[in-house]
Motif scaffolding. Structure first.
Motif: not given
Lengths: 333, 333
Positions: A1, A177-179, A200, A203, B37, B40-41, B176-179, B203, B205, B208
């Motif tokens: 995670l 909506s998965l993206r 950007i 990840f 996300s 940064q984004a 961190t990896s939730l974005r 748009f 996800s 999530d």
């Protein structure tokens, strides 16, 4: 995670590399696969890296308006290149604007015409890209959903010069909506792509990627695509049968080819704008063909999709559309 | 599953608007919240909309290098503005480069110094932005994790001219990896932001976002943040106690303030680069302060974080760090 790789979750990239090699003939390793949030984001990233303002970009004409908008948002000059039953015609492109920097193509499933880019045209496009130092963005969406003709491997499989950037999206294969989508990038670009992604937006979501990875490796994706093919076939049958019964004289449907839509060509005297507008008022969502053309004009037609309509909805929709068109025809001079 | 809104899932935007109004004094409705996300984004999107190449941007000096890299990737000229114990000094910025287009600030939790932007400096910054027509990007990360001093409301709460863009990230609050992160955008910018998001990547996800929304509205987020505060407090206690015992004479730690890191100031004769490098070789991950400075130079120091180290790992790390520093000191002239 707690961390992620700029290119994306490695087991997912491996599963994808394996799958597209087997099903689409794409030649790559997991090291050339980048996970994105879908086609729009994939092209956005590549456009940021490859395009300068005022660069010319060939776009299939007619083609998907979301892509045209994105390219224009990057300051690109979009050059429409006519599509016929063999796909985009490279000779037309050369005449109109030889020195484009990029071309966006849907070789296996042209949107909206549903045709497949012929082998001869594929080779011509690759020759042109090599001559001009241009990039080819291959959007291979819905390539597993084919209702006529022989499937061709991806254009990328013919590329020996590293000009093709291959793109596909799970948002279309699974749900919008998965993206999650992905790019396959030529090896010489991958470091630049990874660096750009990292600065950007770091990840993609790891839990989403890990879930999708399980879905693929446990065989659910293959089963899902098989079920979807059957489902869409049933919907197309319904659409074509209803159209023969109710739309005769008002609208002639193209045959289903690749992809989830057909073109409904309007009979003379029925205006496209009016037909689109009045259909929308009845809750029938179509796209007027003129909304998808760039530099050419085409006969009046509506794009009819089966991707999000039930069998019952399609039958009802065709009957309602027939009423709309009958009214418009009766008012024609 | 089949569609999403360019600004993000509305119930999540509502939950966020509610939460940040209550906890951070941010004045907004769900209509001004955009889900992204992460930070940064978020900054990337705003930079695309607000910056032209060669625009000058004020950046806290020292500050987070990921932000500096992103701004430079946009072609911006990054102007370091010195941070002292009251935060970024607007007067220094005015002298160095009055007419910047944007300033990036961490008012409640300066990275890496852990100080809070004083009320006087906040008002000075807002005055300057209004005079110059500049934008303020407020990164409010970790604002709920404060280990000394009185919390201040977000800078956005003082903004009457629509100059402040507020940003926060669940990647830091949760994992961190939730974005998932968000922006609060002044009302007059929201249509442009929504249009840009739609063309860039459609748009975020929906599954999530819906999950995170439940997590917040059912009260788990509040409980999680309470537990995290206790956990980090324990880690800081361990760090400070171990440091008093083992690092005395080699390194002096700043007091924990806001955020999850302190500065370890190196004793004279111990080189920052060497200390950083040899610590890394022992598996102790730090940041050399010189990696975070832009235009100024600072005394030698390492940034020590407690965000991803266990209590036991911290004790062990401090002892290993002491060995590294003792060796370096013994070699000093």
């Amino acid at each position: 995670l707690t961390h992620g790789e700029p290119l994306g979750f490695r087991p997912l990239r491996e599963a994808i590399a394996h799958q597209i090699a087997a099903e689409r003939g794409v030649r790559c390793t997991a090291d050339e696969v980048l996970i994105t949030s879908g086609t729009q984001a994939s092209l956005d990233l590549m456009a940021r890296l490859l395009l300068d303002p005022s660069d010319r970009v060939w776009m299939e004409d007619p083609g998907y308006v979301g892509i045209t908008s994105l390219l224009r948002a990057h300051g690109a000059e979009v050059v429409g290149v006519e599509v016929d039953s063999d796909g985009i015609d490279c000779e037309v492109g050369r005449r109109r604007c030889r020195s484009a920097r990029l071309v966006y193509v849907t070789p296996s499933c042209q949107f909206p015409l549903g045709c497949t880019l012929s082998l001869q045209r594929r080779l011509a496009l690759l020759d042109w890209a090599l001559e001009e130092g241009a990039w080819i963005f291959e959007d291979d969406y819905d390539s597993q959903l084919r209702f006529a003709g022989r499937p061709l491997a991806a254009l990328q499989s013919l590329d020996t010069s590293g000009a093709v950037i291959y793109s596909n999206s799970f948002n279309k294969m699974l749900f919008t909506s998965l993206r999650l989508g992905f790019l396959v990038v030529p090896e010489h670009l991958i470091d630049a792509v990874a660096a750009a992604r990292s600065v950007i937006d770091r990840f993609p979501s790891v839990p989403d990627q890990a879930t999708l990875c399980e879905f693929i490796t446990q065989g659910h994706m293959e089963q899902h695509m098989r079920r979807m093919r059957e489902l869409y076939e049933l919907r197309f049958e319904t659409l074509m049968r209803s159209a023969r019964r109710y739309l005769d004289g008002f609208m002639e449907l193209s045959s289903p080819g690749a992809g989830l839509q057909v073109i409904g060509w309007l009979a003379p005297g029925i205006g496209e704008d009016e037909a689109w507008h009045q259909a929308a008022e009845q809750g029938i969502s179509t796209i007027a063909l003129s909304q998808l053309t760039i530099d050419r004009s085409m006969p009046a037609g509506l794009v009819l999709g089966v991707g999000s309509a039930s069998v019952r909805g399609i039958s009802r929709g065709v009957r309602q559309l027939a009423q709309v068109l009958r009214r418009l025809r009766s008012r024609a001079p």
